[in-house]
Design a protein around this motif. Structure first.
Motif, PDB file in Angstrom:
ATOM      1  N   ASP A 109      -8.878 -10.667  -7.619  1.00 40.81           N
ATOM      2  CA  ASP A 109     -10.219 -10.118  -7.490  1.00 40.81           C
ATOM      3  C   ASP A 109     -10.209  -8.700  -8.073  1.00 40.81           C
ATOM      4  OD1 ASP A 109     -12.461  -8.586  -6.262  1.00 40.81           O
ATOM      5  OD2 ASP A 109     -12.816 -10.470  -5.217  1.00 40.81           O
ATOM      6  N   PRO A 110     -11.210  -8.322  -8.858  1.00 37.97           N
ATOM      7  CA  PRO A 110     -11.242  -6.968  -9.420  1.00 37.97           C
ATOM      8  C   PRO A 110     -11.158  -5.865  -8.371  1.00 37.97           C
ATOM      9  CG  PRO A 110     -12.877  -8.357 -10.492  1.00 37.97           C
ATOM     10  CD  PRO A 110     -12.345  -9.141  -9.332  1.00 37.97           C
ATOM     11  N   ALA A 111     -11.535  -6.191  -7.137  1.00 33.65           N
ATOM     12  CA  ALA A 111     -11.509  -5.190  -6.069  1.00 33.65           C
ATOM     13  C   ALA A 111     -10.115  -4.993  -5.478  1.00 33.65           C
ATOM     14  CB  ALA A 111     -12.487  -5.581  -4.964  1.00 33.65           C
ATOM     15  N   VAL A 112      -9.168  -5.845  -5.861  1.00 29.20           N
ATOM     16  CA  VAL A 112      -7.805  -5.749  -5.336  1.00 29.20           C
ATOM     17  C   VAL A 112      -7.165  -4.435  -5.777  1.00 29.20           C
ATOM     18  CG1 VAL A 112      -5.461  -6.668  -5.626  1.00 29.20           C
ATOM     19  CG2 VAL A 112      -7.354  -8.207  -5.110  1.00 29.20           C
ATOM     20  N   ARG A 113      -6.421  -3.827  -4.850  1.00 27.02           N
ATOM     21  CA  ARG A 113      -5.673  -2.618  -5.165  1.00 27.02           C
ATOM     22  C   ARG A 113      -4.242  -2.792  -4.666  1.00 27.02           C
ATOM     23  NH1 ARG A 113      -9.536  -2.487  -7.574  1.00 27.02           N
ATOM     24  NH2 ARG A 113     -11.085  -0.817  -7.873  1.00 27.02           N
ATOM     25  N   ALA A 114      -3.286  -2.281  -5.432  1.00 28.06           N
ATOM     26  CA  ALA A 114      -1.879  -2.336  -5.035  1.00 28.06           C
ATOM     27  C   ALA A 114      -1.252  -0.996  -5.379  1.00 28.06           C
ATOM     28  CB  ALA A 114      -1.157  -3.477  -5.753  1.00 28.06           C
ATOM     29  N   TRP A 115      -0.141  -0.680  -4.734  1.00 25.25           N
ATOM     30  CA  TRP A 115       0.459   0.654  -4.862  1.00 25.25           C
ATOM     31  C   TRP A 115       1.151   0.871  -6.201  1.00 25.25           C
ATOM     32  CZ3 TRP A 115       5.171   3.061  -5.561  1.00 25.25           C
ATOM     33  CH2 TRP A 115       5.257   4.412  -5.155  1.00 25.25           C
ATOM     34  N   HIS A 116       0.826   1.974  -6.808  1.00 27.29           N
ATOM     35  CA  HIS A 116       1.584   2.501  -7.946  1.00 27.29           C
ATOM     36  C   HIS A 116       1.382   4.015  -7.905  1.00 27.29           C
ATOM     37  CE1 HIS A 116       3.697   2.472 -11.777  1.00 27.29           C
ATOM     38  NE2 HIS A 116       2.850   3.419 -12.160  1.00 27.29           N
ATOM     39  N   TRP A 117       2.074   4.664  -7.007  1.00 24.58           N
ATOM     40  CA  TRP A 117       1.862   6.078  -6.696  1.00 24.58           C
ATOM     41  C   TRP A 117       0.401   6.312  -6.349  1.00 24.58           C
ATOM     42  CZ3 TRP A 117       5.822   4.456  -9.627  1.00 24.58           C
ATOM     43  CH2 TRP A 117       7.080   4.971  -9.294  1.00 24.58           C
ATOM     44  N   GLY A 118      -0.125   5.406  -5.525  1.00 23.13           N
ATOM     45  CA  GLY A 118      -1.522   5.402  -5.144  1.00 23.13           C
ATOM     46  C   GLY A 118      -2.112   4.053  -5.503  1.00 23.13           C
ATOM     47  N   PRO A 119      -3.367   3.800  -5.131  1.00 21.31           N
ATOM     48  CA  PRO A 119      -3.992   2.504  -5.407  1.00 21.31           C
ATOM     49  C   PRO A 119      -4.253   2.298  -6.886  1.00 21.31           C
ATOM     50  CG  PRO A 119      -5.608   4.030  -4.518  1.00 21.31           C
ATOM     51  CD  PRO A 119      -4.279   4.710  -4.396  1.00 21.31           C
ATOM     52  N   CYS A 120      -3.936   1.114  -7.379  1.00 21.70           N
ATOM     53  CA  CYS A 120      -4.153   0.772  -8.789  1.00 21.70           C
ATOM     54  C   CYS A 120      -4.797  -0.603  -8.851  1.00 21.70           C
ATOM     55  CB  CYS A 120      -2.826   0.777  -9.539  1.00 21.70           C
ATOM     56  SG  CYS A 120      -2.977   0.430 -11.316  1.00 21.70           S
ATOM     57  N   ASP A 121      -5.762  -0.779  -9.753  1.00 22.51           N
ATOM     58  CA  ASP A 121      -6.478  -2.050  -9.852  1.00 22.51           C
ATOM     59  C   ASP A 121      -5.803  -2.979 -10.859  1.00 22.51           C
ATOM     60  OD1 ASP A 121      -7.115  -0.831 -12.227  1.00 22.51           O
ATOM     61  OD2 ASP A 121      -9.254  -1.291 -12.133  1.00 22.51           O
ATOM     62  N   THR A 151       0.798  -1.224   0.000  1.00 19.02           N
ATOM     63  CA  THR A 151       0.000   0.000   0.000  1.00 19.02           C
ATOM     64  C   THR A 151       0.832   1.275   0.000  1.00 19.02           C
ATOM     65  OG1 THR A 151      -0.119  -0.031   2.425  1.00 19.02           O
ATOM     66  CG2 THR A 151      -1.888  -1.148   1.204  1.00 19.02           C
ATOM     67  N   ASP A 152       2.171   1.132   0.116  1.00 19.81           N
ATOM     68  CA  ASP A 152       2.963   2.358   0.260  1.00 19.81           C
ATOM     69  C   ASP A 152       4.244   2.380  -0.568  1.00 19.81           C
ATOM     70  OD1 ASP A 152       4.299   0.408   1.599  1.00 19.81           O
ATOM     71  OD2 ASP A 152       4.540   1.521   3.469  1.00 19.81           O
ATOM     72  N   GLY A 153       4.426   1.452  -1.485  1.00 21.10           N
ATOM     73  CA  GLY A 153       5.642   1.479  -2.288  1.00 21.10           C
ATOM     74  C   GLY A 153       5.805   0.208  -3.082  1.00 21.10           C
ATOM     75  N   PRO A 155      16.763  -1.744 -15.736  1.00 26.69           N
ATOM     76  CA  PRO A 155      16.081  -0.498 -15.408  1.00 26.69           C
ATOM     77  C   PRO A 155      14.616  -0.763 -15.123  1.00 26.69           C
ATOM     78  CG  PRO A 155      17.423  -0.264 -17.380  1.00 26.69           C
ATOM     79  CD  PRO A 155      17.355  -1.732 -17.066  1.00 26.69           C
ATOM     80  N   GLY A 156      14.098  -0.239 -14.027  1.00 28.09           N
ATOM     81  CA  GLY A 156      12.718  -0.541 -13.673  1.00 28.09           C
ATOM     82  C   GLY A 156      12.040   0.541 -12.882  1.00 28.09           C
ATOM     83  N   PRO A 157      10.848   0.246 -12.312  1.00 28.64           N
ATOM     84  CA  PRO A 157      10.063   1.242 -11.616  1.00 28.64           C
ATOM     85  C   PRO A 157      10.787   1.831 -10.421  1.00 28.64           C
ATOM     86  CG  PRO A 157       8.773  -0.726 -12.039  1.00 28.64           C
ATOM     87  CD  PRO A 157      10.203  -1.056 -12.324  1.00 28.64           C
ATOM     88  N   ALA A 158      10.579   3.106 -10.190  1.00 30.16           N
ATOM     89  CA  ALA A 158      11.139   3.749  -9.006  1.00 30.16           C
ATOM     90  C   ALA A 158      10.340   3.332  -7.788  1.00 30.16           C
ATOM     91  CB  ALA A 158      11.079   5.269  -9.179  1.00 30.16           C
ATOM     92  N   ARG A 159      10.957   3.444  -6.634  1.00 29.87           N
ATOM     93  CA  ARG A 159      10.296   3.050  -5.408  1.00 29.87           C
ATOM     94  C   ARG A 159      10.166   4.221  -4.459  1.00 29.87           C
ATOM     95  NH1 ARG A 159      12.700  -0.861  -7.675  1.00 29.87           N
ATOM     96  NH2 ARG A 159      11.887  -2.969  -7.609  1.00 29.87           N
ATOM     97  N   SER A 160       9.175   4.136  -3.604  1.00 30.69           N
ATOM     98  CA  SER A 160       8.959   5.205  -2.652  1.00 30.69           C
ATOM     99  C   SER A 160       9.793   4.954  -1.410  1.00 30.69           C
ATOM    100  CB  SER A 160       7.473   5.262  -2.263  1.00 30.69           C
ATOM    101  OG  SER A 160       7.245   6.256  -1.316  1.00 30.69           O
ATOM    102  N   THR A 161      10.999   5.533  -1.361  1.00 28.55           N
ATOM    103  CA  THR A 161      11.884   5.330  -0.225  1.00 28.55           C
ATOM    104  C   THR A 161      12.173   6.626   0.500  1.00 28.55           C
ATOM    105  OG1 THR A 161      13.864   5.702  -1.555  1.00 28.55           O
ATOM    106  CG2 THR A 161      13.023   3.442  -1.448  1.00 28.55           C
ATOM    107  N   GLY A 162      11.702   7.746  -0.049  1.00 26.85           N
ATOM    108  CA  GLY A 162      11.926   9.027   0.596  1.00 26.85           C
ATOM    109  C   GLY A 162      13.198   9.712   0.140  1.00 26.85           C
ATOM    110  N   ALA A 163      14.103   9.001  -0.515  1.00 27.92           N
ATOM    111  CA  ALA A 163      15.355   9.587  -0.987  1.00 27.92           C
ATOM    112  C   ALA A 163      15.183   9.996  -2.442  1.00 27.92           C
ATOM    113  CB  ALA A 163      16.496   8.583  -0.862  1.00 27.92           C
ATOM    114  N   ARG A 164      15.038  11.291  -2.675  1.00 30.82           N
ATOM    115  CA  ARG A 164      14.775  11.766  -4.016  1.00 30.82           C
ATOM    116  C   ARG A 164      16.058  12.125  -4.748  1.00 30.82           C
ATOM    117  NH1 ARG A 164       9.415  15.626  -3.746  1.00 30.82           N
ATOM    118  NH2 ARG A 164       8.060  14.112  -2.747  1.00 30.82           N
ATOM    119  N   ARG A 165      15.989  12.106  -6.059  1.00 29.60           N
ATOM    120  CA  ARG A 165      17.100  12.532  -6.882  1.00 29.60           C
ATOM    121  C   ARG A 165      16.529  13.224  -8.102  1.00 29.60           C
ATOM    122  NH1 ARG A 165      18.079   8.966 -11.157  1.00 29.60           N
ATOM    123  NH2 ARG A 165      17.049   6.955 -11.022  1.00 29.60           N
TER     124      ARG A 165
END
Length: 284
Positions: free
Chosen positions: A97-109, A59-61, A246-256
Motif C-alpha cells: 500500500d502506498p501508505a506503508v512506511r518502514a524504517w530507514h533512519w526514519g519512515p520511508c515509503d 519502525t526502529d531498525g 556488505p550491506g545496510p547498517a543497523r540501529s543497534t546502539g553500538a557505534r563505530r
C-alpha cells in the motif's frame, strides 16, 4: 519510482555485467575498497534488505538478517543472487500500500525503497564497470528519476553526471567534489506537507542549524552519522563457509567510526550506507 524501475535497473546491470563474468572480479570496483565481486554481492544484500523492510515494516531498525554469499560463488552466481534479490524488492513495492512506511533512519515509503534499490544497482554497476575497465554510465532516464526522488536539491545538468556528482563519483564544473551525501527518504508529497506546516524550508530541507533526530546536521554542510555495527556477521551453513555481503547498517546502539571505502573493514563488521540513503565518504 516503482517496481518496474527496479526491474529495469537490474536488467541494465545484467546486460552490462553478464557478458563479463569471466573477467577478473577480484580487482577493486572503481574507487571503492571492495572488489567487483564484493560490490555485486553488496547490491544483492541491499536489495534484499530493502525488500525485507517493506515486507516486515519495522519502525526502529533493519531486520537482523544478512545475505551471505559463499566465497566459491562465481561472478555469474553472484549476479543470479542479485537477480533473485531484485525480484523480491520489485515485488515488495508492487504489492505494498502506498501508505506503508518502514524504517530507514526514519519512515520511508515504497517509492523511496524502490529509488534506493535503483540507485544502489546502477551506481555500483558503474563502480564494477570501472573496475573491469569498461566504459559504462547509468542511463539518463533512471538517473533523473533517482535525482527527483532522493536528491530534490540536486543542481541542474545532465542527470547521469549530476547523479555521479551527488554520490561522490564525479565532478561538476564550478562545484566542489562531494565527500559526503544523504538521499531524502521522504516523498515529495510528504516534504511539501511538512513545508506547509512550517517544519521545512521551501526546498524541502531542514532549516539551517536544525538537528534531525538521527543527530545529523542538515543544510549547507551535511555531516554523516557514524555507521553502526551489524548484528549479524558471517554465517556458516552446512554447505560450507559463507561471507556476509556488505550491506545496510543497523540501529543497534553500538557505534563505530564512519565507513570509508578507502579503509579496510574489521572482521565481523558489515560495512554499508549510513544516514538516510547511503551517506559515505569517498577516497581522494
Amino acid at each position: 519510482m516503482d517496481h518496474e524501475d527496479v526491474n529495469d535497473a537490474v536488467t541494465a546491470m545484467l546486460r552490462m555485467l553478464g557478458p563479463r563474468t569471466t573477467d577478473d572480479w577480484t580487482v577493486r570496483a572503481g574507487t571503492l575498497e571492495w572488489t567487483c565481486w564484493q560490490t555485486a554481492a553488496h547490491v544483492g544484500h541491499d536489495l534484499l534488505a530493502y525488500a525485507g523492510q517493506l515486507a516486515a515494516r519495522p519502525t526502529d531498525g533493519y531486520l537482523p538478517v544478512d545475505l551471505t554469499v559463499r566465497p566459491s560463488a562465481s561472478p555469474a552466481d553472484v549476479l543470479q543472487a542479485v537477480t533473485a534479490c531484485g525480484g523480491l524488492l520489485s515485488s515488495a513495492p508492487a504489492t505494498a500500500d502506498p501508505a506503508v512506511r518502514a524504517w530507514h533512519w526514519g519512515p520511508c515509503d515504497p517509492t523511496g525503497f524502490a529509488a534506493m534499490g535503483v540507485a544502489e544497482t546502477l551506481l555500483h554497476t558503474y563502480d564494477i564497470a570501472r573496475g573491469l575497465s569498461v566504459d559504462w554510465l547509468p542511463p539518463a532516464g533512471p538517473s533523473a528519476a533517482v535525482l527527483d526522488r532522493l536528491f530534490p536539491a540536486a543542481p541542474p545538468g545532465d542527470p547521469t553526471r549530476v547523479l555521479l556528482w551527488c554520490t561522490g563519483r564525479g565532478d561538476l564544473a564550478g562545484l566542489p567534489r562531494r565527500t559526503s551525501w544523504c538521499g531524502r527518504r521522504r516523498s515529495r508529497t510528504e516534504r511539501r506537507s511538512r513545508t506547509e506546516r512550517g517544519g521545512r524550508t521551501e526546498r524541502g530541507g531542514r532549516r539551517p542549524g536544525v538537528r534531525s533526530r538521527a543527530g545529523v546536521r542538515s543544510g549547507a554542510g551535511v555531516r554523516s552519522r557514524p555507521d553502526v555495527r551489524s548484528r549479524a556477521a558471517g554465517v556458516r551453513s552446512q554447505a560450507g563457509p559463507t561471507v556476509a555481503a556488505p550491506g545496510p547498517a543497523r540501529s543497534t546502539g553500538a557505534r563505530r567510526p564512519r565507513e570509508t571505502p578507502g579503509v579496510a573493514h574489521a572482521p565481523g563488521v558489515t560495512p554499508g550506507p549510513m544516514e538516510c540513503f547511503a551517506a559515505f565518504r569517498t577516497r581522494h
